[in-house]
Scaffold this motif. Structure first.
Motif, PDB file in Angstrom:
ATOM      1  N   LEU A 189       0.830  -1.209   0.000  1.00  0.00           N
ATOM      2  CA  LEU A 189       0.000   0.000   0.000  1.00  0.00           C
ATOM      3  C   LEU A 189       0.864   1.259   0.000  1.00  0.00           C
ATOM      4  O   LEU A 189       0.520   2.263  -0.627  1.00  0.00           O
ATOM      5  CB  LEU A 189      -0.925   0.007   1.219  1.00  0.00           C
ATOM      6  CG  LEU A 189      -2.102  -0.975   1.207  1.00  0.00           C
ATOM      7  CD1 LEU A 189      -2.868  -0.894   2.518  1.00  0.00           C
ATOM      8  CD2 LEU A 189      -3.042  -0.708   0.039  1.00  0.00           C
ATOM      9  N   GLY A 190       1.994   1.177   0.704  1.00  0.00           N
ATOM     10  CA  GLY A 190       2.930   2.300   0.715  1.00  0.00           C
ATOM     11  C   GLY A 190       3.470   2.576  -0.687  1.00  0.00           C
ATOM     12  O   GLY A 190       3.592   3.733  -1.104  1.00  0.00           O
ATOM     13  N   TYR A 191       3.763   1.486  -1.423  1.00  0.00           N
ATOM     14  CA  TYR A 191       4.245   1.632  -2.809  1.00  0.00           C
ATOM     15  C   TYR A 191       3.163   2.246  -3.702  1.00  0.00           C
ATOM     16  O   TYR A 191       3.439   3.145  -4.506  1.00  0.00           O
ATOM     17  CB  TYR A 191       4.671   0.260  -3.334  1.00  0.00           C
ATOM     18  CG  TYR A 191       4.697   0.154  -4.844  1.00  0.00           C
ATOM     19  CD1 TYR A 191       5.729   0.742  -5.586  1.00  0.00           C
ATOM     20  CD2 TYR A 191       3.692  -0.532  -5.532  1.00  0.00           C
ATOM     21  CE1 TYR A 191       5.749   0.661  -6.973  1.00  0.00           C
ATOM     22  CE2 TYR A 191       3.698  -0.617  -6.911  1.00  0.00           C
ATOM     23  CZ  TYR A 191       4.731  -0.028  -7.629  1.00  0.00           C
ATOM     24  OH  TYR A 191       4.752  -0.105  -9.003  1.00  0.00           O
ATOM     25  N   VAL A 192       1.914   1.778  -3.539  1.00  0.00           N
ATOM     26  CA  VAL A 192       0.789   2.301  -4.332  1.00  0.00           C
ATOM     27  C   VAL A 192       0.583   3.781  -4.013  1.00  0.00           C
ATOM     28  O   VAL A 192       0.382   4.605  -4.915  1.00  0.00           O
ATOM     29  CB  VAL A 192      -0.502   1.489  -4.068  1.00  0.00           C
ATOM     30  CG1 VAL A 192      -1.716   2.152  -4.723  1.00  0.00           C
ATOM     31  CG2 VAL A 192      -0.351   0.059  -4.572  1.00  0.00           C
ATOM     32  N   ALA A 193       0.623   4.130  -2.725  1.00  0.00           N
ATOM     33  CA  ALA A 193       0.434   5.527  -2.310  1.00  0.00           C
ATOM     34  C   ALA A 193       1.500   6.437  -2.926  1.00  0.00           C
ATOM     35  O   ALA A 193       1.201   7.531  -3.423  1.00  0.00           O
ATOM     36  CB  ALA A 193       0.472   5.626  -0.790  1.00  0.00           C
ATOM     37  N   LYS A 194       2.755   5.953  -2.914  1.00  0.00           N
ATOM     38  CA  LYS A 194       3.844   6.728  -3.497  1.00  0.00           C
ATOM     39  C   LYS A 194       3.636   6.923  -5.000  1.00  0.00           C
ATOM     40  O   LYS A 194       3.854   8.012  -5.541  1.00  0.00           O
ATOM     41  CB  LYS A 194       5.173   6.008  -3.231  1.00  0.00           C
ATOM     42  CG  LYS A 194       6.401   6.850  -3.553  1.00  0.00           C
ATOM     43  CD  LYS A 194       7.672   6.123  -3.146  1.00  0.00           C
ATOM     44  CE  LYS A 194       8.898   6.962  -3.456  1.00  0.00           C
ATOM     45  NZ  LYS A 194      10.158   6.248  -3.089  1.00  0.00           N
ATOM     46  N   SER A 195       3.186   5.853  -5.669  1.00  0.00           N
ATOM     47  CA  SER A 195       2.941   5.915  -7.120  1.00  0.00           C
ATOM     48  C   SER A 195       1.815   6.882  -7.464  1.00  0.00           C
ATOM     49  O   SER A 195       1.813   7.500  -8.531  1.00  0.00           O
ATOM     50  CB  SER A 195       2.605   4.525  -7.665  1.00  0.00           C
ATOM     51  OG  SER A 195       3.633   3.608  -7.387  1.00  0.00           O
ATOM     52  N   GLU A 196       0.848   7.009  -6.547  1.00  0.00           N
ATOM     53  CA  GLU A 196      -0.305   7.882  -6.781  1.00  0.00           C
ATOM     54  C   GLU A 196      -0.119   9.276  -6.172  1.00  0.00           C
ATOM     55  O   GLU A 196      -1.062  10.054  -6.121  1.00  0.00           O
ATOM     56  CB  GLU A 196      -1.565   7.236  -6.186  1.00  0.00           C
ATOM     57  CG  GLU A 196      -1.996   5.937  -6.865  1.00  0.00           C
ATOM     58  CD  GLU A 196      -2.470   6.152  -8.284  1.00  0.00           C
ATOM     59  OE1 GLU A 196      -3.259   7.094  -8.522  1.00  0.00           O
ATOM     60  OE2 GLU A 196      -2.038   5.385  -9.172  1.00  0.00           O
ATOM     61  N   ALA A 197       1.114   9.541  -5.662  1.00  0.00           N
ATOM     62  CA  ALA A 197       1.434  10.830  -5.025  1.00  0.00           C
ATOM     63  C   ALA A 197       0.506  11.129  -3.853  1.00  0.00           C
ATOM     64  O   ALA A 197       0.052  12.259  -3.646  1.00  0.00           O
ATOM     65  CB  ALA A 197       1.379  11.961  -6.045  1.00  0.00           C
ATOM     66  N   VAL A 198       0.235  10.070  -3.054  1.00  0.00           N
ATOM     67  CA  VAL A 198      -0.607  10.208  -1.865  1.00  0.00           C
ATOM     68  C   VAL A 198       0.279  10.114  -0.621  1.00  0.00           C
ATOM     69  O   VAL A 198       1.084   9.189  -0.492  1.00  0.00           O
ATOM     70  CB  VAL A 198      -1.685   9.091  -1.810  1.00  0.00           C
ATOM     71  CG1 VAL A 198      -2.439   9.122  -0.485  1.00  0.00           C
ATOM     72  CG2 VAL A 198      -2.649   9.229  -2.979  1.00  0.00           C
ATOM     73  N   GLU A 199       0.157  11.092   0.268  1.00  0.00           N
ATOM     74  CA  GLU A 199       0.890  11.052   1.541  1.00  0.00           C
ATOM     75  C   GLU A 199       0.011  10.382   2.589  1.00  0.00           C
ATOM     76  O   GLU A 199      -1.117  10.823   2.829  1.00  0.00           O
ATOM     77  CB  GLU A 199       1.257  12.462   1.995  1.00  0.00           C
ATOM     78  CG  GLU A 199       2.306  13.132   1.133  1.00  0.00           C
ATOM     79  CD  GLU A 199       2.692  14.501   1.662  1.00  0.00           C
ATOM     80  OE1 GLU A 199       2.390  14.787   2.845  1.00  0.00           O
ATOM     81  OE2 GLU A 199       3.278  15.287   0.895  1.00  0.00           O
ATOM     82  N   ILE A 200       0.530   9.310   3.207  1.00  0.00           N
ATOM     83  CA  ILE A 200      -0.270   8.576   4.191  1.00  0.00           C
ATOM     84  C   ILE A 200       0.623   8.144   5.354  1.00  0.00           C
ATOM     85  O   ILE A 200       1.758   7.687   5.143  1.00  0.00           O
ATOM     86  CB  ILE A 200      -0.970   7.350   3.539  1.00  0.00           C
ATOM     87  CG1 ILE A 200      -1.862   6.613   4.546  1.00  0.00           C
ATOM     88  CG2 ILE A 200       0.007   6.417   2.863  1.00  0.00           C
ATOM     89  CD1 ILE A 200      -2.817   5.611   3.914  1.00  0.00           C
ATOM     90  N   GLU A 201       0.142   8.317   6.576  1.00  0.00           N
ATOM     91  CA  GLU A 201       0.918   7.961   7.769  1.00  0.00           C
ATOM     92  C   GLU A 201       1.045   6.440   7.885  1.00  0.00           C
ATOM     93  O   GLU A 201       0.140   5.701   7.492  1.00  0.00           O
ATOM     94  CB  GLU A 201       0.235   8.525   9.020  1.00  0.00           C
ATOM     95  CG  GLU A 201       0.241  10.052   9.071  1.00  0.00           C
ATOM     96  CD  GLU A 201      -0.471  10.598  10.302  1.00  0.00           C
ATOM     97  OE1 GLU A 201      -1.002   9.779  11.093  1.00  0.00           O
ATOM     98  OE2 GLU A 201      -0.510  11.827  10.476  1.00  0.00           O
ATOM     99  N   SER A 202       2.177   5.976   8.438  1.00  0.00           N
ATOM    100  CA  SER A 202       2.429   4.533   8.551  1.00  0.00           C
ATOM    101  C   SER A 202       1.383   3.847   9.429  1.00  0.00           C
ATOM    102  O   SER A 202       0.972   2.717   9.163  1.00  0.00           O
ATOM    103  CB  SER A 202       3.831   4.282   9.108  1.00  0.00           C
ATOM    104  OG  SER A 202       3.988   4.897  10.377  1.00  0.00           O
ATOM    105  N   GLU A 203       0.922   4.539  10.504  1.00  0.00           N
ATOM    106  CA  GLU A 203      -0.118   3.965  11.364  1.00  0.00           C
ATOM    107  C   GLU A 203      -1.418   3.766  10.586  1.00  0.00           C
ATOM    108  O   GLU A 203      -2.142   2.790  10.789  1.00  0.00           O
ATOM    109  CB  GLU A 203      -0.385   4.870  12.581  1.00  0.00           C
ATOM    110  CG  GLU A 203       0.712   4.861  13.632  1.00  0.00           C
ATOM    111  CD  GLU A 203       1.829   5.847  13.295  1.00  0.00           C
ATOM    112  OE1 GLU A 203       1.736   6.508  12.251  1.00  0.00           O
ATOM    113  OE2 GLU A 203       2.794   5.913  14.080  1.00  0.00           O
ATOM    114  N   ALA A 204      -1.699   4.697   9.667  1.00  0.00           N
ATOM    115  CA  ALA A 204      -2.901   4.600   8.837  1.00  0.00           C
ATOM    116  C   ALA A 204      -2.813   3.392   7.908  1.00  0.00           C
ATOM    117  O   ALA A 204      -3.790   2.656   7.716  1.00  0.00           O
ATOM    118  CB  ALA A 204      -3.089   5.880   8.026  1.00  0.00           C
TER     119      ALA A 204
END
Length: 367
Positions: A189-204
């Motif tokens: 999910l972290g990789y997908v978020a980075k690819s989509e330029a989405v900032e998301i907290e690790s706890e989330a």
């Protein structure tokens, strides 16, 4: 307006290397292709959303690839790979057994099996949700599965292996797909978020991964839902609000109140949780999980069983130091008993309150 593609489709793996959490299965399939030890029938079984059909497609594509890479991955350049990528391959056939489960459907398939492939060496038949086939359809399929032509390979996929008749099972190589680990889901999910330029907290990310219950497809669907709710910047608070998840902080506060023998404070905190619309059974189940997580933090060997990360992991370690094992064992026994009694209880709120009082008195006995 540009068409939106859901993440589960957009980031669907197309090579063995990109499959998440099924390393033992993908390496076995790659070795079978490399050593030319292909069976005529495979059964992929396991829970939903863990990659069964995806692996079947990658396996089928790789088998017919004319220029395999050194890592035994499809080249995506040969005619066979390009035909597969553009959904015009005549060598790979998919049948959804949920909607094509009659004898006639299987007879059409067995008639088709006799035709040799136009490109490549094999014709591959992927039958999804194979447990949905009728008894008569299974029987019609048996002979073909037992003695298929040399060019035919069958890949069956199912979420309910126990519904498949033993005579089918005995003719297949069986691969059991596991639920994907929380850490693996969070990482992807972290990789997908980075690819989509989405900032998301690790706890989330951890909350989404736990909510998905081992299914990557579910995790990606939840991720899309959160992005729609919060936009390109996602916090832990956004996720628990959108998914209606009880904040870890409530459980940390409750344990602190138990250690102080603060019965009124414990009851008022439970009342606050109910006022926020959370179900009592959901609360007591979460409390059991929280106490279990504190227990595994007590030992450096078992701390790796804790499926949270970042700041919350440190909070668990800190609170675990303040709790004696005897208290945790007692509290876990009480919460587990309450969980089992919940459905049968006439006054569910009183049941939980009585058990909270018991937990708040555990350390009082020692004093």
């Amino acid at each position: 307006m540009e068409n939106f593609i859901v993440s589960a489709r957009k980031y669907r793996p197309d090579t063995f290397q990109t499959v998440v959490g099924q390393a033992s299965i993908t390496s076995t399939l790659k070795n079978a292709i490399k050593n030319r030890q292909l069976a005529h029938a495979y059964l992929f079984c396991g829970p939903r959303g863990v990659g069964k059909t995806t692996c079947a497609r990658i396996f089928a594509k790789t088998i017919n690839c004319q220029n395999l890479t050194a890592e035994v991955e499809p080249c995506n350049e040969c005619e066979s790979c390009q035909a597969f990528n553009s959904n015009r391959s005549y060598n790979i056939h998919e049948l959804d057994a949920a909607s094509n489960n009659s004898v006639d459907d299987i007879r059409n398939l067995t008639d088709q099996v006799r035709i040799p492939p136009q490109i490549g060496h094999y014709s591959i038949y992927i039958i999804d949700e194979v447990h949905m086939l009728s008894q008569a359809a299974f029987n019609a399929f048996l002979k073909t599965l037992e003695e298929p032509p040399k060019h035919a390979i069958f890949i069956l996929a199912t979420t309910e292996k126990h519904k498949i008749i033993p005579t089918i099972l005995s003719r297949c190589q069986i691969f059991d797909f596991n639920r994907i680990k929380v850490s693996d889901i969070a990482g992807h999910l972290g990789y997908v978020a980075k690819s989509e330029a989405v900032e998301i907290e690790s706890e989330a990310l951890n909350v989404v991964a736990q909510k998905a219950d081992g299914a990557m497809r579910d995790a990606l669907s939840i991720f899309d839902q959160i992005v729609s709710f919060s936009g390109k910047s996602i916090t832990y608070k956004d996720v628990i609000s959108n998914l209606n998840v009880l904040d870890y902080d409530y459980y940390f506060r409750l344990i602190d109140l138990f250690l102080k023998n603060d019965i009124p404070g414990s009851l008022m905190l439970f009342n606050e949780i109910l006022d926020h619309g959370f179900d009592g059974h959901h609360f007591i189940s979460g409390l059991s999980t929280h106490i279990r997580d504190l227990l595994v933090c007590k030992d450096p060997i078992t701390v790796q069983l804790l499926e949270v990360g970042g700041e919350i992991k440190e909070k668990y370690k800190t609170q675990a130091v303040a709790c004696e094992q005897e208290f945790l064992f007692g509290a876990l026994g009480i919460s587990n008993e309450c969980d089992m009694q919940y459905k049968a209880s006439q006054n569910k709120r009183l049941l939980i309150e009585l058990n909270l009082i018991k937990m708040a008195q555990l350390t009082l006995k020692k004093k």
